[in-house]
Scaffold this motif. Sequence first.
Motif, PDB file in Angstrom:
ATOM      1  N   GLY A   1       0.807  -1.210   0.000  1.00 52.47           N
ATOM      2  CA  GLY A   1       0.000   0.000   0.000  1.00 52.47           C
ATOM      3  C   GLY A   1       0.838   1.257   0.000  1.00 52.47           C
ATOM      4  O   GLY A   1       1.923   1.306  -0.581  1.00 52.47           O
ATOM      5  N   VAL A   2       0.329   2.286   0.678  1.00 54.66           N
ATOM      6  CA  VAL A   2       0.960   3.602   0.692  1.00 54.66           C
ATOM      7  C   VAL A   2       1.331   3.956   2.124  1.00 54.66           C
ATOM      8  O   VAL A   2       0.474   3.955   3.014  1.00 54.66           O
ATOM      9  CB  VAL A   2       0.019   4.676   0.106  1.00 54.66           C
ATOM     10  N   ARG A   3       2.601   4.263   2.337  1.00 53.33           N
ATOM     11  CA  ARG A   3       3.107   4.640   3.658  1.00 53.33           C
ATOM     12  C   ARG A   3       3.346   6.143   3.686  1.00 53.33           C
ATOM     13  O   ARG A   3       4.025   6.692   2.814  1.00 53.33           O
ATOM     14  CB  ARG A   3       4.409   3.887   3.946  1.00 53.33           C
ATOM     15  N   LEU A   4       2.762   6.807   4.682  1.00 56.88           N
ATOM     16  CA  LEU A   4       2.910   8.260   4.798  1.00 56.88           C
ATOM     17  C   LEU A   4       3.929   8.581   5.876  1.00 56.88           C
ATOM     18  O   LEU A   4       3.928   7.974   6.959  1.00 56.88           O
ATOM     19  CB  LEU A   4       1.566   8.913   5.116  1.00 56.88           C
ATOM     20  N   THR A   5       4.783   9.561   5.595  1.00 54.94           N
ATOM     21  CA  THR A   5       5.860   9.904   6.516  1.00 54.94           C
ATOM     22  C   THR A   5       5.640  11.222   7.250  1.00 54.94           C
ATOM     23  O   THR A   5       6.416  11.552   8.150  1.00 54.94           O
ATOM     24  CB  THR A   5       7.202   9.979   5.776  1.00 54.94           C
TER      25      THR A   5
ATOM     26  N   ARG B   1      -4.018   0.864   2.679  1.00 50.77           N
ATOM     27  CA  ARG B   1      -3.914  -0.319   1.817  1.00 50.77           C
ATOM     28  C   ARG B   1      -5.265  -0.612   1.178  1.00 50.77           C
ATOM     29  O   ARG B   1      -6.289  -0.640   1.857  1.00 50.77           O
ATOM     30  CB  ARG B   1      -3.458  -1.523   2.639  1.00 50.77           C
ATOM     31  N   TRP B   2      -5.249  -0.824  -0.140  1.00 52.39           N
ATOM     32  CA  TRP B   2      -6.448  -1.213  -0.864  1.00 52.39           C
ATOM     33  C   TRP B   2      -6.007  -1.896  -2.153  1.00 52.39           C
ATOM     34  O   TRP B   2      -5.791  -1.245  -3.176  1.00 52.39           O
ATOM     35  CB  TRP B   2      -7.322   0.004  -1.155  1.00 52.39           C
TER      36      TRP B   2
ATOM     37  N   PRO C   1      -1.703   2.047  -5.240  1.00 57.23           N
ATOM     38  CA  PRO C   1      -0.434   1.457  -5.687  1.00 57.23           C
ATOM     39  C   PRO C   1       0.266   0.743  -4.540  1.00 57.23           C
ATOM     40  O   PRO C   1      -0.051   0.957  -3.363  1.00 57.23           O
ATOM     41  CB  PRO C   1       0.360   2.673  -6.169  1.00 57.23           C
ATOM     42  N   GLU C   2       1.230  -0.084  -4.886  1.00 54.22           N
ATOM     43  CA  GLU C   2       1.976  -0.852  -3.894  1.00 54.22           C
ATOM     44  C   GLU C   2       3.347  -0.241  -3.647  1.00 54.22           C
ATOM     45  O   GLU C   2       3.991   0.277  -4.558  1.00 54.22           O
ATOM     46  CB  GLU C   2       2.145  -2.298  -4.361  1.00 54.22           C
TER      47      GLU C   2
END
Length: 471
Positions: free
Chosen positions: A65-69, A296-297, A302-303
Amino acid sequence: MAMRNVVRQFLVGCLLVLGSVATVAAEEHPNVVVIFADDLGYGDLECYGHPEFRTPALNAMAAEGVRLTQFYVPTPYCAPSRGTILTGRYPWRHGVWRNPTPDAGINDVGLPPDELTIAELLKDAGYATACIGKWHLGHRSEFYPTRHGFDEYYGILYSNDMRPVELIENERRAEYPVVQATLTKRYTDRAIDFIRRNRERPFFLYLPHAMPHKPLAASEEFYKQTGTGLYGDVIAELDQSVGQVLAELKAQGLDEQTLVLFTSDNGPWFGGSTGGLRGMKAVTWEGGLRVPAIFRWPGRLPEGVTVNAPCGTIDVLPTVLSVVGLPVPDDRTIDGRNLMPLLEHGQLPADRPLFGMRRNRLACVRMGRYKLHVHTPKGTRYMADASKWIDPRGPDGVTILAPFEQYRPNQYPGLLTGDAPVDMMLFDLDADPGEQHNIAGQHPEIVVFLKAEYDAMLEEFPPAIRQLQRR
């Protein structure tokens, strides 16, 4: 109440044009799962750089998924942050800007009945809704989760160190005292059961875990098993819980129909990690306000993507409403914005201010790469006499059942270095995420600009709260 009913009727009417609310199909309206850890630090996960804790399930979630920082909460403590993630509104709008605390006699604080939560909006759209875990938006019956759109509730109504620590099922006491070592497992089992029972209809699952809020506790499967201390044991079990929820979605064929968010309500307590940020829970340094967040979806997001744009829990409600095809309420200010363009396509949003509050004061403002602390960032009150500190809410073997080996102030989770705190500190968070060097004197024009944003937001405070602003 009347206005809320009008909004509900409008939303239901929109759905009736498309078909019966009672027969809304899950494949037409995606499921939403929000997993909200308690006091989980920015650096507490392996996928956010922790050198010892192992979090394979959350690592996989980030890889898929997408990790936010740079994901922010509005306050460095519990209740206001929880009100914001459910309403998309800052605490001075939704009305919960301090913690309801039964053992301190703060019993009249709770989410007002005219606030609209994600659960209320989705329930009116035909969704099954459940809150499993910590509520902390009021412990009187009129504030219960079941009065704010949740069909089901199971959990502790406030922090797991606030007496009386009791489990509530819907609106009745289910257990007292609470065996805290089994909380993560029981919450996970309940979440899985909810998914199974509602696999044929769309659902919203809000899973606000108790851990790693003190007192830390882990089941026998994890207690003293990781070799990384009690905190590491707790994180490992929390990670397994996330993995079990994701596995159940896949087993039920719901993986590609479900948006899942994992995040935290504020920074860490003693024993945790801010990942090199200054401060901790309860203070407005980055260590108190910046938290991990993973969306995550499968098939939609996107991965393996990392997003560095500043955003926060104010954005969860409008993002969820966009996903399920519902309009954002237009009868009130919604502070957040829809993150799907950013998450799906990396479309960077226009700069906007993000605000932090502490107690009754608007404390700081972040915009772009810069953060202005209008008021002096405070340290934790325990540091002055850390060696003699005794937690009045620690495990006692009678009313609070948890391991006695809890963490102490000498196990501080964030940076204690940097320029001495003063009013009007400015930091360049791109160059200095640890807030070590005050550059206000070098950039007076940025200070003026951010202070104007701060002043404009202060004018939007309700008069009663604005009057409480103190130096």
